[in-house]
Design a protein around this motif. Sequence first.
Motif, PDB file in Angstrom:
ATOM      1  N   TRP A  50      71.825  67.522   2.587  1.00 45.07           N
ATOM      2  CA  TRP A  50      72.766  66.716   1.804  1.00 45.07           C
ATOM      3  C   TRP A  50      71.988  65.848   0.819  1.00 45.07           C
ATOM      4  N   VAL A  51      72.463  65.793  -0.411  1.00 44.57           N
ATOM      5  CA  VAL A  51      71.788  65.041  -1.466  1.00 44.57           C
ATOM      6  C   VAL A  51      72.824  64.315  -2.319  1.00 44.57           C
ATOM      7  N   THR A  52      72.314  63.422  -3.169  1.00 44.79           N
ATOM      8  CA  THR A  52      73.162  62.792  -4.180  1.00 44.79           C
ATOM      9  C   THR A  52      72.647  63.208  -5.556  1.00 44.79           C
ATOM     10  N   LYS A  53      71.668  62.485  -6.110  1.00 44.58           N
ATOM     11  CA  LYS A  53      71.137  62.846  -7.428  1.00 44.58           C
ATOM     12  C   LYS A  53      69.627  63.008  -7.445  1.00 44.58           C
ATOM     13  N   GLN A  54      68.924  62.379  -6.498  1.00 43.93           N
ATOM     14  CA  GLN A  54      67.470  62.468  -6.478  1.00 43.93           C
ATOM     15  C   GLN A  54      67.041  63.786  -5.847  1.00 43.93           C
ATOM     16  N   GLU A  55      66.034  64.429  -6.435  1.00 44.30           N
ATOM     17  CA  GLU A  55      65.674  65.788  -6.030  1.00 44.30           C
ATOM     18  C   GLU A  55      64.331  65.906  -5.334  1.00 44.30           C
ATOM     19  N   HIS A  56      63.536  64.829  -5.274  1.00 46.68           N
ATOM     20  CA  HIS A  56      62.160  64.984  -4.812  1.00 46.68           C
ATOM     21  C   HIS A  56      62.072  65.427  -3.350  1.00 46.68           C
ATOM     22  N   CYS A  57      62.864  64.843  -2.468  1.00 48.94           N
ATOM     23  CA  CYS A  57      62.832  65.256  -1.066  1.00 48.94           C
ATOM     24  C   CYS A  57      63.446  66.643  -0.889  1.00 48.94           C
ATOM     25  N   LEU A  58      64.510  66.914  -1.614  1.00 53.55           N
ATOM     26  CA  LEU A  58      65.156  68.217  -1.552  1.00 53.55           C
ATOM     27  C   LEU A  58      64.187  69.332  -1.934  1.00 53.55           C
ATOM     28  N   LEU A  59      63.538  69.199  -3.089  1.00 52.60           N
ATOM     29  CA  LEU A  59      62.635  70.241  -3.562  1.00 52.60           C
ATOM     30  C   LEU A  59      61.465  70.434  -2.593  1.00 52.60           C
ATOM     31  N   ASP A  60      60.946  69.346  -2.059  1.00 48.27           N
ATOM     32  CA  ASP A  60      59.832  69.460  -1.125  1.00 48.27           C
ATOM     33  C   ASP A  60      60.246  70.265   0.110  1.00 48.27           C
ATOM     34  N   LEU A  61      61.426  69.966   0.660  1.00 53.05           N
ATOM     35  CA  LEU A  61      61.901  70.704   1.824  1.00 53.05           C
ATOM     36  C   LEU A  61      62.105  72.177   1.501  1.00 53.05           C
ATOM     37  N   LEU A  62      62.690  72.471   0.345  1.00 54.19           N
ATOM     38  CA  LEU A  62      62.971  73.855  -0.006  1.00 54.19           C
ATOM     39  C   LEU A  62      61.696  74.639  -0.290  1.00 54.19           C
ATOM     40  N   TRP A  63      60.715  73.998  -0.903  1.00 48.55           N
ATOM     41  CA  TRP A  63      59.429  74.680  -1.118  1.00 48.55           C
ATOM     42  C   TRP A  63      58.769  74.999   0.229  1.00 48.55           C
ATOM     43  N   ARG A  64      58.818  74.044   1.143  1.00 50.05           N
ATOM     44  CA  ARG A  64      58.228  74.278   2.466  1.00 50.05           C
ATOM     45  C   ARG A  64      59.003  75.372   3.216  1.00 50.05           C
ATOM     46  N   TRP A  65      60.306  75.357   3.086  1.00 49.82           N
ATOM     47  CA  TRP A  65      61.133  76.390   3.716  1.00 49.82           C
ATOM     48  C   TRP A  65      60.827  77.763   3.116  1.00 49.82           C
ATOM     49  N   GLN A  66      60.716  77.803   1.800  1.00 49.74           N
ATOM     50  CA  GLN A  66      60.394  79.053   1.125  1.00 49.74           C
ATOM     51  C   GLN A  66      59.010  79.549   1.537  1.00 49.74           C
ATOM     52  N   GLY A  67      58.104  78.640   1.799  1.00 47.78           N
ATOM     53  CA  GLY A  67      56.756  78.989   2.236  1.00 47.78           C
ATOM     54  C   GLY A  67      56.628  79.218   3.732  1.00 47.78           C
ATOM     55  N   LYS A  68      57.754  79.283   4.459  1.00 42.86           N
ATOM     56  CA  LYS A  68      57.790  79.576   5.891  1.00 42.86           C
ATOM     57  C   LYS A  68      57.199  78.455   6.748  1.00 42.86           C
ATOM     58  N   GLU A  69      57.136  77.230   6.199  1.00 42.01           N
ATOM     59  CA  GLU A  69      56.663  76.103   7.009  1.00 42.01           C
ATOM     60  C   GLU A  69      57.738  75.585   7.952  1.00 42.01           C
ATOM     61  N   LEU A  70      58.999  75.777   7.595  1.00 41.03           N
ATOM     62  CA  LEU A  70      60.108  75.282   8.394  1.00 41.03           C
ATOM     63  C   LEU A  70      60.835  76.463   9.020  1.00 41.03           C
ATOM     64  N   HIS A  71      60.866  76.472  10.337  1.00 34.84           N
ATOM     65  CA  HIS A  71      61.480  77.574  11.080  1.00 34.84           C
ATOM     66  C   HIS A  71      62.984  77.319  11.171  1.00 34.84           C
ATOM     67  N   ALA A  72      63.698  77.710  10.129  1.00 31.15           N
ATOM     68  CA  ALA A  72      65.130  77.420  10.061  1.00 31.15           C
ATOM     69  C   ALA A  72      65.785  78.286   9.005  1.00 31.15           C
ATOM     70  N   ASP A  73      67.109  78.394   9.091  1.00 33.11           N
ATOM     71  CA  ASP A  73      67.922  78.929   8.006  1.00 33.11           C
ATOM     72  C   ASP A  73      68.557  77.750   7.280  1.00 33.11           C
ATOM     73  N   ILE A  74      68.556  77.801   5.946  1.00 29.46           N
ATOM     74  CA  ILE A  74      69.214  76.762   5.149  1.00 29.46           C
ATOM     75  C   ILE A  74      70.237  77.466   4.257  1.00 29.46           C
ATOM     76  N   PRO A  75      71.476  77.571   4.715  1.00 28.09           N
ATOM     77  CA  PRO A  75      72.463  78.321   3.943  1.00 28.09           C
ATOM     78  C   PRO A  75      73.197  77.510   2.880  1.00 28.09           C
TER      79      PRO A  75
END
Length: 284
Positions: free
Chosen positions: A94-119
Motif C-alpha cells: 500500500w502506498v500514497t505518493k512516495q515511491e522510494h520504499c515501494l521501488l526498493d521492495l519491488l526491485w528486491r522482489w524482482q531479484g528474488k530476495e523476497l520469498h513472496a508473491d506480490i499480486p
Amino acid sequence: MSEPTATLLISCPDQKGLVATFANFIYSNGGNIIHADQHTDFEAGLFLTRIEWQLKDFQLSRDMIAPAFAAIAKPMQAVWQIHFSDTIPRLAIWVTKQEHCLLDLLWRWQGKELHADIPILMSNHNDLQSVAEQFGLDFCHIPINKNNKIQQEARQLEVLRNYRIDLVVLAKYMQILTPEFISQFPKVINIHHSFLPAFAGAKPYHRAYERGVKIIGATAHYVTADLDEGPIIEQDVVRVSHRDTVADLIRKGKDLERVVLARAVRLHLQNRVLVYGNRTVVFA
C-alpha cells in the motif's frame, strides 16, 4: 535450501526441559534440525524459540504435524505457529505518493530476495499506477477521506480477501488504519520515519531538526490500534549534524526507510519474528 523445511515459533512459560521436549518431538519423528535459536525473558517468565527442520524423511505428514505438536504444547501453555518453507505468502503493498520504499521492495522482489508473491499495489491516489504496470501488478485505487473511511476500508478488506493476501506492507501509506480494520486484518507492517518511540506521528524530520538531534532513524513495526506503537521488528540510524537542513534529514532518512522496511519484510517472510505482548524477539 532446496529441500522444504518446517519452522515452529513457540512461546510459553519458562520451565525445565523445554529444549529437550521440543527437540525430541522432531527427532522421534525422524526430523533433522537445521536451525534452532532461543531466548528467555526472565522478567516475563517466558521462553521463546524458533526451530527449523528438514521435512525429508519426517514421519508425520504436514497436516498431522500441528495436531501432534498441539498435544505436547497444551500442557506447557504454549502459544505457537507452524510454517513451511515452500508455502509462498501473498503480499499487498500500500502506498500514497512516495515511491522510494515501494521501488526498493519491488526491485528486491524482482531479484528474488523476497520469498513472496506480490499480486497487487493499492493506493489512495493514482500517482504510482505506472509503477504497478511496470512490474506487472494489478493496481487498486481506493480514495479515502475522513468521511468515507469506514466504507472504503470495507472495500480494502474485500480486495485483500479476493486476492488471498497474507500480509499488507505500508510502504509510505499516509493513512491511519482504524482499529476495526486492524481487528479484521492484523498482519500489517509499517515503516515510520523516525527512531521510535521518538517523534511518533506526523513530520518527525521537521521535529527532529527543531530539536537539534545528532542521529535520525527509521522503524519498521507491526501495526496496532495505537499509532506508531506496535511491536518493533527492525530499526536503524544515521548521524546528522548542525549543517543538515530538513531536506538533508529527509534525504538521509529515505535511505534508511528503504533498508529498514526491506529487512523487516524479509524477516517476517522467513518466519524469524516472534511477537509477545508489545515486543518482539527477532531470530536473525
